[in-house]
Scaffold this motif. Structure first.
Motif, short mmCIF file in Angstrom:
data_model
loop_
_atom_site.label_atom_id
_atom_site.label_comp_id
_atom_site.label_asym_id
_atom_site.label_seq_id
_atom_site.Cartn_x
_atom_site.Cartn_y
_atom_site.Cartn_z
N THR A 222 0.87 -1.27 0.03
CA THR A 222 0.01 0.04 -0.11
C THR A 222 0.90 1.08 0.05
OG1 THR A 222 -1.86 -1.05 1.36
CG2 THR A 222 -1.72 1.32 1.10
N THR A 224 0.96 5.10 0.61
CA THR A 224 0.15 6.26 0.99
C THR A 224 1.12 7.45 0.99
OG1 THR A 224 -0.61 5.03 2.82
CG2 THR A 224 -0.68 7.37 3.04
N THR A 226 2.01 11.46 1.19
CA THR A 226 1.64 12.51 2.01
C THR A 226 1.43 13.89 1.24
OG1 THR A 226 4.16 12.99 2.19
CG2 THR A 226 3.08 11.59 3.80
N SER A 248 -5.70 12.77 -0.72
CA SER A 248 -5.93 11.81 0.18
C SER A 248 -6.46 10.38 -0.31
CB SER A 248 -7.20 12.26 1.34
OG SER A 248 -6.68 13.69 1.81
N THR A 249 -5.76 9.98 -1.16
CA THR A 249 -6.38 8.71 -1.88
C THR A 249 -4.75 7.45 -1.75
OG1 THR A 249 -7.67 9.49 -3.37
CG2 THR A 249 -6.73 7.39 -3.85
N ASP A 250 -5.12 6.42 -0.98
CA ASP A 250 -4.18 5.30 -0.86
C ASP A 250 -4.23 4.50 -1.96
OD1 ASP A 250 -3.56 6.62 1.47
OD2 ASP A 250 -4.37 5.41 2.77
N GLU A 252 -3.45 0.46 -3.38
CA GLU A 252 -3.10 -0.79 -3.15
C GLU A 252 -2.95 -1.83 -4.07
OE1 GLU A 252 -5.30 -3.11 0.37
OE2 GLU A 252 -5.72 -4.24 -1.34
N THR A 308 -8.40 4.11 -2.45
CA THR A 308 -9.37 4.27 -1.32
C THR A 308 -10.51 5.38 -1.66
OG1 THR A 308 -7.89 6.08 -0.48
CG2 THR A 308 -7.84 3.76 0.54
#
Length: 577
Positions: A222, A224, A226, A248-250, A252, A308
């Motif tokens: 994943t 992430t 920043t 603000s999207t992760d 995977e 996400t």
């Protein structure tokens, strides 16, 4: 609405258009297989940078028209850019060098077996190349033209590649559209760990290992990122196909994912079996080859990717405007799942999804009536035929951003008023709810005027002035808004750019322009660095939102026309979307 665009100039990784004003003239000395980044805000005459492959840059300076590159023994360097700059390499001294391709191009490789000095001449205008008596052609413009091939011009004539992960029926196949602008010209990924503001890349991106976590039990990785901002990825700068990842999207992927996100690429329809079609999950129907408009692969060859938040895909298609296409996805290119449908607008489909993999767009017999009515309305303007801004006018009218003066006339050469310009800016860049709720939320029912002495609460433009005022887009003069006054090019550009919410307009100007004491002008000889509008003009020119007149001036004090506004608005929307 608050976004920003970060501009970085890099060589080896990425080169964006150079500012059309003088920088210090120096050289670039490369040892070995150097790969490096260069930021033009650093104007020092010497600097040492360790390359990604162990090479060292001992000197660097760039002029607006050329770079002198000194290649040491066994150097192997590729200069690549987003298509806005073209290179023409000429050996100045030394021997034992190979230049590929020989034609001016936006991607060039220099190989040296001895000490060689090569001058890379730079131009933002696509150059012609004549070789062996063949017709003139342009290498690096996104089109594989007569006289070009994968050897002489790999930037335009890439052969694509396997589809990865299966390839059901007809197999992976290569790109069926190598002659279009939607072919990837570089496989070198830009490494990222922070997404700040609105960032755009014309190549793959790769998350740095520091922001990737591994779950061995789940077999996943994943990423992430920043920071706070959006990320748009395209195959090259001229592409009409793109992927937008919201803030603000992760991301995977499976355990073997390499952290890369490839831009969307059009694949051959041969991935769909020509004889039997491909299976559709939870359906007895088949996805038939003959019904496929477009197939793309996006994300990663190694793994399907999950997000996400929903990401947005913009895909050019062959079907007519207002046609309805069914959208299917597949992890292996063999079994497909229906995702929904979309309507063709401006020769493309735009849809959202929470995963990236193969997507196939299936033609249907359906027509979207509401959009057809809008298009019929826009084509009714009888006074824009042959006008240079016809496509821009039809686009903003089709989106409902602006109306004609009558049902059949747009009056493209008429001046536009402050009220009309404010309406267009707000309609283009704010939601219906923001517009409809402004007067109710921020004003009192007993108010006769809205923020300005000359804006009546029942004026047709009151809602738009309310939104513009509450978002700091307009200020007025001595308590008046002057709604019916024509607006200048400089003032109109300020309102339209402020409406976007781009947060780096000032910092872009400070870092790249006003910090250089030797520069008196911002791109145009009639835009002094000290003028209040200089930062807006510089920003708009940097991102291809505006151009100058034939005499090289910007003419900030001229009244802006309705046609000119249509172009600026569509250029801004293309940048955001």
């Amino acid at each position: 609405m608050k976004n920003s665009i970060i501009k970085t100039l890099t060589i080896g990784i990425l080169i964006l258009a150079l500012p059309l004003m003088a920088l210090a003239v120096n050289d670039v000395t490369l040892n070995g297989n150097a790969s490096f980044e260069l930021d033009t805000t650093d104007t020092s005459t010497t600097k040492t940078i360790t390359g990604l492959n162990g090479g060292v840059v001992t000197q660097l300076d760039i002029d607006t028209t050329y770079i002198d590159v000194t290649l040491d023994n066994a150097s192997d360097i590729t200069f690549n850019n987003d298509g806005s700059v073209y290179f023409n390499a000429v050996v100045q001294s030394g021997a034992g060098s190979t230049i590929t391709p020989a034609c001016p191009t936006s991607l060039i490789r220099l190989i040296s077996t001895g000490n060689t000095v090569v001058r890379l001449t730079l131009t933002t205008a696509a150059p012609s190349c004549v070789g062996g008596g063949s017709p003139s052609y342009v290498c690096g413009n996104g089109a594989c033209e007569a006289g070009e091939n994968a050897t002489s011009c790999p930037a335009d004539c890439s052969t694509g590649g396997g589809g990865g992960g299966g390839g059901g029926g007809g197999g992976g196949g290569g790109s069926g559209t190598s002659s279009t602008s939607n072919t990837r010209t570089s496989s070198t990924a830009s490494k990222i760990s922070t997404i700040t503001g609105t960032q755009k890349f014309s190549r793959p991106v790769e998350f740095k290992s520091a922001v990737i976590t591994v779950d061995t039990d789940a077999g996943t990785k994943t990423a992430t990122a920043t920071g706070k901002g959006t990320l748009t990825i395209k195959p090259n700068s001229k592409s009409t196909i793109s992927l937008l990842i919201p803030e603000s999207t992760d991301v995977e992927g499976l355990i073997d994912w390499d952290g890369k996100i490839n831009p969307p690429l059009i694949r051959s329809n041969n991935i769909i079996s020509k004889t039997e079609g491909d299976a559709i999950k939870d359906s007895s129907d088949r996805l038939l080859y003959k019904n496929i408009d477009t197939v793309i692969l996006v994300g990663s060859d190694k793994s399907s990717l999950k997000f996400t938040n929903k990401v947005k895909l913009k895909i050019p298609v062959k079907s007519d405007n207002e046609s309805v296409l069914n959208i299917y996805s597949s992890e292996d290119g063999k079994v497909w799942k229906k995702e929904g449908s979309g309507t063709v607008k401006d020769s493309k489909i735009i849809f959202e999804t929470d995963h990236l993999t193969y997507f196939a767009l299936e033609k249907t017999d359906e027509i979207s009536t509401p959009i057809a009515k809008v298009v019929a309305k826009t084509t009714g303007f009888t006074d824009i035929s042959g006008h240079w801004a016809k496509s821009y006018i039809e686009s903003i009218a089709g989106r409902g951003i602006v109306n004609g003066k009558t049902s059949t006339t747009f009056a493209p050469n008429d001046n536009i008023t402050r009220a009309e310009l404010t309406k267009i800016a707000v309609e283009a860049l704010f939601t219906d709810s923001e517009i409809n709720d402004c007067l109710t939320t921020y004003t009192l029912p007993e108010w006769t005027y809205i923020y300005f002495r000359d804006v009546s609460s029942n004026a047709w433009y009151a809602d738009y002035v309310c939104v513009a005022k509450m978002n700091g887009i307009v200020q007025g003069v001595n308590g008046n808004f002057m709604p019916n006054t024509s607006i200048t090019r400089a003032a109109a550009l300020k309102i339209l750019l402020e409406a976007t919410g781009f947060s780096d307009i000032t910092s872009n100007f400070t870092q790249n322009y006003s910090s250089n004491s030797s520069w008196a002008y911002a791109f145009f000889p009639d835009v002094l660095m000290s003028e209040w509008f200089a930062k807006y003009v510089a920003y708009a020119k940097d991102y291809n939102i505006v151009g100058g007149y034939g005499d090289g001036n910007f003419k900030p004090g001229n009244n802006i026309t309705r046609a000119e506004v249509a172009k600026v608005v569509m250029k801004i929307l293309d940048l955001i979307e």
